[in-house]
Design a protein around this motif. Structure first.
Motif, PDB file in Angstrom:
ATOM      1  N   VAL A  26     -48.750  -3.047  15.330  1.00  0.00           N
ATOM      2  CA  VAL A  26     -47.989  -4.287  15.449  1.00  0.00           C
ATOM      3  C   VAL A  26     -48.366  -5.012  16.735  1.00  0.00           C
ATOM      4  N   GLY A  27     -48.719  -6.277  16.611  1.00  0.00           N
ATOM      5  CA  GLY A  27     -48.964  -7.112  17.777  1.00  0.00           C
ATOM      6  C   GLY A  27     -47.743  -7.983  18.044  1.00  0.00           C
ATOM      7  N   LEU A  28     -47.232  -7.941  19.258  1.00  0.00           N
ATOM      8  CA  LEU A  28     -46.099  -8.772  19.640  1.00  0.00           C
ATOM      9  C   LEU A  28     -46.102  -8.951  21.147  1.00  0.00           C
ATOM     10  N   THR A  29     -45.547 -10.075  21.595  1.00  0.00           N
ATOM     11  CA  THR A  29     -45.618 -10.321  23.026  1.00  0.00           C
ATOM     12  C   THR A  29     -44.352 -10.912  23.617  1.00  0.00           C
ATOM     13  N   SER A  30     -43.657 -11.767  22.906  1.00  0.00           N
ATOM     14  CA  SER A  30     -42.500 -12.417  23.519  1.00  0.00           C
ATOM     15  C   SER A  30     -41.277 -11.508  23.501  1.00  0.00           C
ATOM     16  N   HIS A  31     -40.340 -11.806  24.337  1.00  0.00           N
ATOM     17  CA  HIS A  31     -39.104 -11.027  24.426  1.00  0.00           C
ATOM     18  C   HIS A  31     -37.902 -11.967  24.485  1.00  0.00           C
ATOM     19  N   ASP A  32     -38.018 -13.118  23.826  1.00  0.00           N
ATOM     20  CA  ASP A  32     -36.967 -14.128  23.850  1.00  0.00           C
ATOM     21  C   ASP A  32     -35.635 -13.609  23.322  1.00  0.00           C
ATOM     22  N   TYR A  33     -35.674 -12.837  22.220  1.00  0.00           N
ATOM     23  CA  TYR A  33     -34.416 -12.364  21.631  1.00  0.00           C
ATOM     24  C   TYR A  33     -33.665 -11.476  22.611  1.00  0.00           C
ATOM     25  N   ALA A  34     -34.361 -10.569  23.252  1.00  0.00           N
ATOM     26  CA  ALA A  34     -33.709  -9.681  24.221  1.00  0.00           C
ATOM     27  C   ALA A  34     -33.139 -10.487  25.388  1.00  0.00           C
ATOM     28  N   ASP A  35     -33.916 -11.450  25.869  1.00  0.00           N
ATOM     29  CA  ASP A  35     -33.443 -12.285  26.972  1.00  0.00           C
ATOM     30  C   ASP A  35     -32.162 -13.018  26.599  1.00  0.00           C
ATOM     31  N   GLY A 109     -41.564 -14.879  18.032  1.00  0.00           N
ATOM     32  CA  GLY A 109     -40.453 -15.800  17.837  1.00  0.00           C
ATOM     33  C   GLY A 109     -40.197 -16.576  19.112  1.00  0.00           C
ATOM     34  N   LEU A 110     -40.112 -17.891  19.000  1.00  0.00           N
ATOM     35  CA  LEU A 110     -39.835 -18.755  20.152  1.00  0.00           C
ATOM     36  C   LEU A 110     -38.362 -19.140  20.089  1.00  0.00           C
ATOM     37  N   LEU A 111     -37.532 -18.372  20.785  1.00  0.00           N
ATOM     38  CA  LEU A 111     -36.095 -18.573  20.696  1.00  0.00           C
ATOM     39  C   LEU A 111     -35.486 -19.188  21.942  1.00  0.00           C
ATOM     40  N   SER A 112     -36.169 -19.090  23.035  1.00  0.00           N
ATOM     41  CA  SER A 112     -35.658 -19.593  24.305  1.00  0.00           C
ATOM     42  C   SER A 112     -36.590 -20.688  24.821  1.00  0.00           C
ATOM     43  N   PRO A 113     -36.036 -21.754  25.381  1.00  0.00           N
ATOM     44  CA  PRO A 113     -36.896 -22.801  25.925  1.00  0.00           C
ATOM     45  C   PRO A 113     -37.526 -22.425  27.268  1.00  0.00           C
ATOM     46  N   ALA A 114     -37.092 -21.336  27.886  1.00  0.00           N
ATOM     47  CA  ALA A 114     -37.538 -20.991  29.243  1.00  0.00           C
ATOM     48  C   ALA A 114     -39.053 -20.862  29.357  1.00  0.00           C
ATOM     49  N   THR A 115     -39.676 -20.136  28.468  1.00  0.00           N
ATOM     50  CA  THR A 115     -41.128 -19.945  28.553  1.00  0.00           C
ATOM     51  C   THR A 115     -41.858 -21.257  28.319  1.00  0.00           C
ATOM     52  N   MET A 116     -41.395 -22.043  27.359  1.00  0.00           N
ATOM     53  CA  MET A 116     -42.032 -23.328  27.075  1.00  0.00           C
ATOM     54  C   MET A 116     -41.921 -24.259  28.290  1.00  0.00           C
ATOM     55  N   ILE A 117     -40.774 -24.270  28.936  1.00  0.00           N
ATOM     56  CA  ILE A 117     -40.593 -25.093  30.137  1.00  0.00           C
ATOM     57  C   ILE A 117     -41.534 -24.617  31.236  1.00  0.00           C
ATOM     58  N   ASN A 118     -41.603 -23.314  31.420  1.00  0.00           N
ATOM     59  CA  ASN A 118     -42.481 -22.742  32.444  1.00  0.00           C
ATOM     60  C   ASN A 118     -43.932 -23.111  32.178  1.00  0.00           C
ATOM     61  N   PHE A 119     -44.396 -22.905  30.957  1.00  0.00           N
ATOM     62  CA  PHE A 119     -45.785 -23.204  30.623  1.00  0.00           C
ATOM     63  C   PHE A 119     -46.082 -24.695  30.718  1.00  0.00           C
ATOM     64  N   SER A 120     -45.106 -25.518  30.369  1.00  0.00           N
ATOM     65  CA  SER A 120     -45.281 -26.957  30.480  1.00  0.00           C
ATOM     66  C   SER A 120     -45.426 -27.371  31.942  1.00  0.00           C
ATOM     67  N   ARG A 121     -44.571 -26.850  32.798  1.00  0.00           N
ATOM     68  CA  ARG A 121     -44.655 -27.167  34.225  1.00  0.00           C
ATOM     69  C   ARG A 121     -45.952 -26.665  34.848  1.00  0.00           C
ATOM     70  N   ALA A 122     -46.478 -25.590  34.311  1.00  0.00           N
ATOM     71  CA  ALA A 122     -47.740 -25.049  34.819  1.00  0.00           C
ATOM     72  C   ALA A 122     -48.937 -25.765  34.191  1.00  0.00           C
ATOM     73  N   ARG A 123     -48.689 -26.733  33.329  1.00  0.00           N
ATOM     74  CA  ARG A 123     -49.721 -27.518  32.641  1.00  0.00           C
ATOM     75  C   ARG A 123     -50.642 -26.643  31.781  1.00  0.00           C
ATOM     76  N   MET A 124     -50.041 -25.624  31.174  1.00  0.00           N
ATOM     77  CA  MET A 124     -50.793 -24.722  30.314  1.00  0.00           C
ATOM     78  C   MET A 124     -50.824 -25.207  28.865  1.00  0.00           C
ATOM     79  N   LEU A 125     -49.883 -26.072  28.487  1.00  0.00           N
ATOM     80  CA  LEU A 125     -49.777 -26.516  27.101  1.00  0.00           C
ATOM     81  C   LEU A 125     -50.569 -27.796  26.872  1.00  0.00           C
TER      82      LEU A 125
END
Length: 164
Positions: A26-35, A109-125
């Motif tokens: 199984v490949g998985l990386t995010s931990h949004d649900y736990a957070d 699963g993208l459940l929390s906006p935190a990572t998206m906000i972080n990546f956006s501020r880092a200009r990764m997206l």
């Protein structure tokens, strides 16, 4: 009908593979649900399923246990390439004979906006939301949700079991 060996059953419903040398990768990386689950700091909400339902290392083991698979099982977290590396590991396991069949894939699963906000501020997206891998116009990447699994069987086993 040709006889089939116990170690390599035909591809069928997962329950038909119980007690077989079926591996789970199984490949998985995010931990949004736990957070999100633990963000309330309400310790009364922590039950026996919080750890096993949220830890990456339990994902493959739970599938193996539920279906009675007897092959190797592992979770892979290599960030964006987790699912691809899980498929690679499954193929390697088939090649060296650690398992006869492999269930492999990934989930994100993208459940929390935190990572998206972080990546956006880092200009990764990518500003336009489109990946342009290896192109001169590449300006970041796009995140997405997915859950997909495939059953991998060695080529020899496919022909031995009568598939065409």
């Amino acid at each position: 009908m040709p006889s089939r060996s116990r170690s390599a059953p035909p591809i069928a419903a997962p329950t038909a593979l119980a007690n077989s040398r079926t591996g789970v990768f199984v490949g998985l990386t995010s931990h949004d649900y736990a957070d999100l689950h633990l963000a309330s700091h309400d310790m009364s909400q922590i039950d026996t399923h919080v750890l096993t339902g949220n830890s990456h290392n339990a994902a493959a083991g739970r599938l193996s246990y539920c279906f009675g698979f007897q092959g190797p099982c592992l979770a892979v977290d290599t960030a964006c390439s987790s699912s691809l590396v899980a498929v690679h590991q499954a193929c390697q396991s088939l090649r060296v004979g650690e398992c006869d069949v492999a269930l492999t894939g990934g989930v994100n699963g993208l459940l929390s906006p935190a990572t998206m906000i972080n990546f956006s501020r880092a200009r990764m997206l990518a500003p336009d939301g489109r990946c342009k891998t290896f192109e001169a116009g590449a300006a970041g990447y796009a995140r997405g949700e997915v859950c997909g699994f495939i059953v991998v069987n060695g080529l020899y086993a496919i022909f031995r079991d009568g598939a065409h």
